[in-house]
Design a protein around this motif. Sequence first.
Motif, PDB file in Angstrom:
ATOM      1  N   ARG A 178     -40.635   2.078  14.956  1.00 53.27           N
ATOM      2  CA  ARG A 178     -41.924   1.486  13.896  1.00 53.27           C
ATOM      3  C   ARG A 178     -41.467   0.628  12.837  1.00 53.27           C
ATOM      4  N   HIS A 179     -40.589  -0.292  13.577  1.00 47.85           N
ATOM      5  CA  HIS A 179     -40.304  -1.506  12.711  1.00 47.85           C
ATOM      6  C   HIS A 179     -40.328  -1.359  11.307  1.00 47.85           C
ATOM      7  N   ALA A 180     -39.257  -0.487  11.302  1.00 45.64           N
ATOM      8  CA  ALA A 180     -38.444  -0.156  10.033  1.00 45.64           C
ATOM      9  C   ALA A 180     -37.142  -0.243   9.991  1.00 45.64           C
ATOM     10  N   HIS A 181     -36.855  -1.469  10.477  1.00 40.70           N
ATOM     11  CA  HIS A 181     -35.603  -2.145  10.159  1.00 40.70           C
ATOM     12  C   HIS A 181     -34.196  -1.601   9.097  1.00 40.70           C
ATOM     13  N   SER A 182     -34.862  -1.962   7.776  1.00 40.61           N
ATOM     14  CA  SER A 182     -34.220  -1.340   7.182  1.00 40.61           C
ATOM     15  C   SER A 182     -33.161  -0.615   7.062  1.00 40.61           C
ATOM     16  N   GLU A 183     -33.912   0.452   7.379  1.00 43.89           N
ATOM     17  CA  GLU A 183     -33.792   1.845   7.673  1.00 43.89           C
ATOM     18  C   GLU A 183     -32.678   1.794   9.488  1.00 43.89           C
ATOM     19  N   GLN A 184     -33.129   0.965  10.330  1.00 44.41           N
ATOM     20  CA  GLN A 184     -32.586   1.519  11.417  1.00 44.41           C
ATOM     21  C   GLN A 184     -31.269   0.507  10.852  1.00 44.41           C
ATOM     22  N   LEU A 185     -30.780  -0.829  10.165  1.00 47.89           N
ATOM     23  CA  LEU A 185     -29.568  -1.051  10.047  1.00 47.89           C
ATOM     24  C   LEU A 185     -29.084   0.641   9.170  1.00 47.89           C
ATOM     25  N   ARG A 186     -29.465   0.891   7.895  1.00 46.71           N
ATOM     26  CA  ARG A 186     -28.531   1.748   7.354  1.00 46.71           C
ATOM     27  C   ARG A 186     -28.384   2.774   8.097  1.00 46.71           C
ATOM     28  N   LEU A 187     -28.867   3.137   9.735  1.00 46.77           N
ATOM     29  CA  LEU A 187     -28.461   4.840  10.307  1.00 46.77           C
ATOM     30  C   LEU A 187     -27.352   3.811  11.307  1.00 46.77           C
ATOM     31  N   LEU A 188     -26.921   2.727  11.606  1.00 42.01           N
ATOM     32  CA  LEU A 188     -26.976   1.834  13.091  1.00 42.01           C
ATOM     33  C   LEU A 188     -24.634   1.879  11.831  1.00 42.01           C
ATOM     34  N   GLU A 189     -24.871   2.093  10.447  1.00 39.51           N
ATOM     35  CA  GLU A 189     -23.874   1.123   9.514  1.00 39.51           C
ATOM     36  C   GLU A 189     -23.750   3.107   9.571  1.00 39.51           C
ATOM     37  N   ARG A 190     -24.684   4.288   9.392  1.00 40.84           N
ATOM     38  CA  ARG A 190     -24.324   5.283   9.469  1.00 40.84           C
ATOM     39  C   ARG A 190     -23.079   5.682  10.892  1.00 40.84           C
ATOM     40  N   ALA A 191     -23.954   5.336  12.256  1.00 38.63           N
ATOM     41  CA  ALA A 191     -23.261   5.456  13.586  1.00 38.63           C
ATOM     42  C   ALA A 191     -21.583   5.404  13.216  1.00 38.63           C
ATOM     43  N   MET A 192     -21.687   3.577  12.886  1.00 32.99           N
ATOM     44  CA  MET A 192     -20.449   3.010  12.955  1.00 32.99           C
ATOM     45  C   MET A 192     -19.357   3.639  11.766  1.00 32.99           C
ATOM     46  N   GLU A 193     -20.010   4.513  11.303  1.00 30.49           N
ATOM     47  CA  GLU A 193     -18.938   5.335  10.475  1.00 30.49           C
ATOM     48  C   GLU A 193     -18.024   5.820  10.691  1.00 30.49           C
ATOM     49  N   LEU A 194     -19.272   6.953  11.621  1.00 31.50           N
ATOM     50  CA  LEU A 194     -19.274   8.420  12.301  1.00 31.50           C
ATOM     51  C   LEU A 194     -18.565   7.706  13.759  1.00 31.50           C
ATOM     52  N   LEU A 242     -28.316   8.083  16.006  1.00 29.51           N
ATOM     53  CA  LEU A 242     -29.034   6.598  16.839  1.00 29.51           C
ATOM     54  C   LEU A 242     -30.004   7.118  17.647  1.00 29.51           C
ATOM     55  N   ASP A 243     -30.377   8.091  18.007  1.00 28.08           N
ATOM     56  CA  ASP A 243     -31.651   8.821  18.165  1.00 28.08           C
ATOM     57  C   ASP A 243     -32.699   8.458  17.275  1.00 28.08           C
ATOM     58  N   ALA A 244     -32.238   8.718  15.979  1.00 25.59           N
ATOM     59  CA  ALA A 244     -33.072   7.832  14.593  1.00 25.59           C
ATOM     60  C   ALA A 244     -32.969   6.544  14.366  1.00 25.59           C
ATOM     61  N   SER A 245     -32.369   5.958  14.364  1.00 23.99           N
ATOM     62  CA  SER A 245     -31.806   4.159  14.660  1.00 23.99           C
ATOM     63  C   SER A 245     -33.127   4.074  15.717  1.00 23.99           C
ATOM     64  N   VAL A 246     -33.510   5.016  16.565  1.00 26.81           N
ATOM     65  CA  VAL A 246     -34.351   4.446  17.778  1.00 26.81           C
ATOM     66  C   VAL A 246     -35.368   4.242  17.580  1.00 26.81           C
ATOM     67  N   THR A 247     -35.943   5.525  16.454  1.00 29.34           N
ATOM     68  CA  THR A 247     -37.348   6.161  15.834  1.00 29.34           C
ATOM     69  C   THR A 247     -37.723   4.786  15.097  1.00 29.34           C
ATOM     70  N   ALA A 248     -36.642   4.665  13.965  1.00 31.44           N
ATOM     71  CA  ALA A 248     -36.905   3.314  13.263  1.00 31.44           C
ATOM     72  C   ALA A 248     -37.271   1.711  13.952  1.00 31.44           C
ATOM     73  N   ARG A 249     -36.800   1.606  14.981  1.00 37.64           N
ATOM     74  CA  ARG A 249     -36.840   0.834  15.237  1.00 37.64           C
ATOM     75  C   ARG A 249     -38.307  -0.199  15.687  1.00 37.64           C
ATOM     76  N   ASP A 302     -29.865   3.159  25.519  1.00 40.27           N
ATOM     77  CA  ASP A 302     -30.595   3.790  24.484  1.00 40.27           C
ATOM     78  C   ASP A 302     -31.057   3.409  23.158  1.00 40.27           C
ATOM     79  N   TYR A 303     -29.790   3.071  22.494  1.00 38.17           N
ATOM     80  CA  TYR A 303     -29.644   2.519  21.705  1.00 38.17           C
ATOM     81  C   TYR A 303     -29.398   1.351  21.461  1.00 38.17           C
ATOM     82  N   THR A 304     -29.334  -0.394  21.915  1.00 42.63           N
ATOM     83  CA  THR A 304     -28.631  -1.379  22.620  1.00 42.63           C
ATOM     84  C   THR A 304     -30.096  -2.256  23.203  1.00 42.63           C
ATOM     85  N   GLU A 305     -31.229  -2.052  22.560  1.00 44.26           N
ATOM     86  CA  GLU A 305     -32.898  -2.139  23.196  1.00 44.26           C
ATOM     87  C   GLU A 305     -32.494  -4.096  23.431  1.00 44.26           C
ATOM     88  N   VAL A 306     -32.105  -4.405  21.563  1.00 37.57           N
ATOM     89  CA  VAL A 306     -31.769  -5.860  21.648  1.00 37.57           C
ATOM     90  C   VAL A 306     -30.834  -6.616  22.066  1.00 37.57           C
TER      91      VAL A 306
END
Length: 1018
Positions: free
Chosen positions: A419-435, A410-417, A451-455
């Motif tokens: 940086r406007h790296a939304h593809s990586e943000q999506l992959r990390l969030l899907e990984r978080a949902m998996e976990l 989840l911390d990594a997904s914030v970093t990706a967001r 911390d993790y759902t700014e939008v």
Amino acid sequence: MLAPVESRSVSPVFVGRTAELETLNDALARAAAGEPQAWVLGGEAGVGKTRLVEEFASAAAREGAVVVLGGCVEIGADGLPFAPFSTALRALCRELPDELAAAAAGQEEELARLLPELGESTPSGGSDRSDEEGMARLFELTARLLERVAATRTVVVALEDLHWADASTRHLLAYLFRTLRTGRLIVLATYRSDDIHRRHPLRPLLAELDRLRTVRRIELGRFNRAEVGRQIAGILACEPDPAQVDEIFERSDGNAFFVEELAVAAHEGSCTGLTDSLRDLLLVRVERLPESAQRVARIVAEGGSTVEYRLLAAVAQLAEDDLIEALRAAVGANILIAAPGDDGYRFRHSLVREAVGDDLLPGERSRLNRRYAEALEADPTLVPAGERVMRLASYWYHAHDPAKALPAVLDASVTARRRHAHSEQLRLLERAMELWDSAPEDTRATLRPVDYTEVYPPCGCDPATTPLRYLDLMAEAAVAGRRCGERERALKITKRALHLLEDDGEPLRAAWFWVQRSRLMQAMARGDGWKELGTAQELVRGLPPSEVHAEVLATAANWSMLRAPGPDAMSAAERAVEYARMVGAEDIELNARLTLGGLMVDAGDIDAGLAQMHEVKKEVLTRGLTTVVGRSHVNLPSALEGIGRSQEAVAILREGLRLTQEWGLRDSEAWMWTNLAESLISLGQWDEAAEAAVNAQRTGQSAKPHGGASNRLAQLALARGEIAEATRHLAAARASYGTHDPMPQNNLPMALLALGAAAAEGRLLDVRAEADRALDAGFPPGTHRYAWPVLLAAATAESDARAQALPTAQEGRAAFLERLFEAVRKLTTGAPVWLAYEKWTRAELDRAHGRTTTDTWSDVVTAFEALERPYDLAQVRHRLAESLLAVGGDDERARATELLRLTRATATHLGARPLADAAAHLAQRARLSLTAAPHLPTADPADSLGLTTRERDVLRLVSVGRTNRQIAEELFISPKTASVHVSNILGKLGVAGRGEAAAVAHRLGLFPAETLTSGTSG
């Protein structure tokens, strides 16, 4: 214990590749001449791509070029967002610090997302919710940065290993290749072709690049036997035995890396012990290392593309001397090499790393990842700060420890967001949902949505004390998917979320997801999104104010403004403004106020609506709100154009273009170019309008502004008599708009063009059919700006058909004319320009009935003379001339002659060939000469020329030799406006240049000598 003897497996002699190197050197020469170059280098693993890049880099450096390298980084199976660009920009910063700083000036905060050395990138605040152009803005600023740095120095940017590239890196590279136009720049990207299977994510990018004429590709083939012989000779430092060359060539099949491995194995006497397995071939020298060196190799293989020395030491847990000896053995055997910067180690070739990594046991792999993660948690300084969060998330995930992995991911997904790296943000969030389900409850209880759902608004809860929910992750993932273009994945996530919410009794959360679903349905061309918005409105109805409530209302109001404006849309916009103010949602409030202002203008409350929109524009500029600045500079000029104030619209659009280009808002810029083309057409600046429309098509990625640009080009082509070209542009507009989401602002202009093309080809029945379709659809409130031209075109076609006595005109004429008249009677005007159009349309209907009068057309001409629409004025002057000639009489003929002369001059100036021909044909039929201005009995000669008061002032200054800039200064207008006035004057006088205009003014005695003298004294 003595270390093994070092192996030399790389030939010091560069073998083959002469043609490829010459090709790249030619590209370097073209880049040095100011023509940016985009190249893609492909080839199978081990074929020699890196060696070719190294040789080219050396040659470029000798020519004075600055060469920077960046490689796609792999951590386990994960890539770091934008890693090759960050590395290359960091190298560029070291090589050209002053030039890079100057190029980034004013945009350091945004560019720091790629290069943190430029400064702190501010974490996205609440306004991130509507920052749909964040990624595009970053891409545009990066492209501009490279162009500016390469303005005076040749720069080579080499990006290696695209097959490992993250999605954001691929998107940025594609953007650069599409948009680089200037600079002494070469961008060279390499990839491993044998890894690109049918579903590999790089495959669509390669297909897209193949379609770009500016991108060239080199496919690196294998060595032939002679080249293999020269390579072996270089490795062994002696001529090899021909039989040995034959054997190695046969077994390596010309792959340079396998040639190296086989040559070394043969030299060391172990060739006969090799199997035919490539994996065994790659592992054979690793297995001959001391056990400690093999262990270190296994650790490095799992750590990523490069492992820092201090991190390696922490994970290996060897005594320092033992670690150094192990590394010395691995480096001496050419298994590992020191990484650039001498801060770590990497495998000499990724094929060896993959072979060693594949040889790890499952438990061994997860244990190594755990040790990497624990070492990094204990000492975060072991890796560069920009990589820390992403690498920790990857290590914990591959360690199969959900309790540790979930927070890290989840911390990594914030970093990706951020940086406007939304593809990586999506992959990390899907990984978080998996976990999620695997993580302990006490771990999940410590996570907070702030911390993790700014939008995703907290919907009334306290984000500091309310635990994170699975739905919150789904919300964030839905937005990330929409922004990175993974709309299908985002749609599935919203569907699952709404299913989970069916029985939860949380209307705000459900309404928020319905809004997201509406946007996705529109973006995916599966509907207009109104059904989803309607559901959201029902869910929030009667609830107290909240951000979600305000957003639902604002979105519904904007939807209605574009498709069904009226009282309901106005009410929704007003409540959206009120609710947004109450909850402090600044971006929602400003957007809702823009919508409200536009609706007020459409409803006839012009002054109040424009004041609202001007105020919003001023506020967004003062606050620097990039999320709203684009829309404010699109909607306000559109409203101004809709009431005939084209000059004001152009001024704001030019300001908006400057801002969007400075801030990298490419989609907003495309809309502005489209709207600018529309206003310039109205003002009679057709060549500049065509240029603006082409710029719109080259800018941004959204289809609708491109459709608008095609409409403008079709409009110009039709007016210039280029029917086939108009039809082609109309087809392009239809393709851009699609059929899933009809809007009057799109459909009515296309109906006008189709109607116009049919009329130009004499297809009266098609004209009626097209007009009937538009009339059947109706003209909702606020769409009169698009409806009047359609009604006028239909009425004009009927009146021309009567004049030409077309045989197909009689049947159905009366009913159709009655239908047009009824539509004219009901349609609102609301502004002088549409009052003029109403008069014109009624005059055409009268002409279609055979009862037109000169007084009628004189009123129409008078109405248009007060407007700045030279083409419209020329058309109605032609009609008045026709009416005067029907009456007859010397005065009427003299006046008609002057009107036709002005008409032809304007039409010729604009390139409107059909109108110019019509004027000439009418004059010929009436035996009138249009070559000289007749003397009319009038008190003021300027009246006979049709000059406005302002045009007389400009002509006075032209007569004494003033330039446009001097005219502008003296009359307190802009040089551009002065230029427009001069063009109009030349058309009205029927002359080709300023000197002729001055001569006509002197000959007619328009300006007494004392006036000219006083005019020149200031």
